[in-house]
Design an enzyme around this catalytic site. Structure first.
Site, PDB file in Angstrom:
ATOM      1  N   GLY A 152       0.843  -1.185   0.000  1.00  0.00           N
ATOM      2  CA  GLY A 152       0.000   0.000   0.000  1.00  0.00           C
ATOM      3  C   GLY A 152       0.878   1.234   0.000  1.00  0.00           C
ATOM      4  O   GLY A 152       1.975   1.222  -0.564  1.00  0.00           O
ATOM      5  N   CYS A 153       0.430   2.277   0.652  1.00  0.00           N
ATOM      6  CA  CYS A 153       1.182   3.531   0.693  1.00  0.00           C
ATOM      7  C   CYS A 153       2.598   3.288   1.214  1.00  0.00           C
ATOM      8  O   CYS A 153       2.780   2.779   2.321  1.00  0.00           O
ATOM      9  CB  CYS A 153       0.469   4.526   1.594  1.00  0.00           C
ATOM     10  SG  CYS A 153       1.385   6.053   1.830  1.00  0.00           S
TER      11      CYS A 153
END
Length: 177
Positions: free
Chosen positions: A13-14
């Protein structure tokens, strides 16, 4: 002590949230935010976010396997993500936020597959583990303002980690650290 170094690459993810957990470990030389797995050379953040490059946000970790073995990196990786989410991670949706382990050699592939099977059998998650295990491809370093974001923008980082749902999910499944 050996000065042997290896590379590990993880998409979780981020990438802002994937640096700190690894950065703070012994034997970790550096953690770089970047992009991998796609077809565009030297993509920008905006291009990756447009979902047209095929890249995922990822971190590339240079580590000393004699101090912090790849198996421990895998264990820490699983504890940073929702391995049952095929559509992104937490509040971040889309293919650029999908989790993956990018292996750099056959040993890493084997260890990644074994760790995934152990996690599936553990019963921690009721849904299937859908995190990809893929051959490492060229890794492109993200822009400077993304590097070490948790150190440069501590308050923003903390708000994002909590607001995205990542912090609560990790605490629920692995306990507060």
């Amino acid at each position: 002590m050996s000065e042997k170094k290896e590379i590990a690459t993880f998409a979780g993810g981020c990438f802002w949230c994937m640096v700190k957990p690894f950065d703070e470990q012994p034997g970790i030389e550096k953690v770089v935010s970047g992009y991998t797995g796609g077809h565009t050379e030297n993509p920008t953040y905006e291009e990756v976010c447009s979902e047209t490059t095929g890249h995922r946000e990822a971190v590339q970790i240079t580590f000393q396997p004699d101090v912090f073995p790849y198996e421990k990196l895998l264990e820490l990786f699983w504890q940073q993500i929702d391995p049952t989410d095929a559509g992104g991670q937490f509040a971040d949706r889309g293919s650029s936020y999908r989790a993956a382990i990018f292996y750099h050699n056959e040993k890493q592939k084997e260890l990644a597959e074994e760790s995934k099977k152990r996690l599936e059998k553990s019963g921690i998650f009721k849904a299937p583990i859908v995190t990809d295990i893929l051959k490492a491809e060229p890794f492109y370093e993200a822009e400077d303002y993304h590097q070490g974001f948790y150190k440069k923008n501590t308050a923003h980082y903390q708000r994002y980690r909590i607001g995205s749902g990542r912090e609560g999910f990790i605490n629920q499944h692995w306990g507060a650290k």
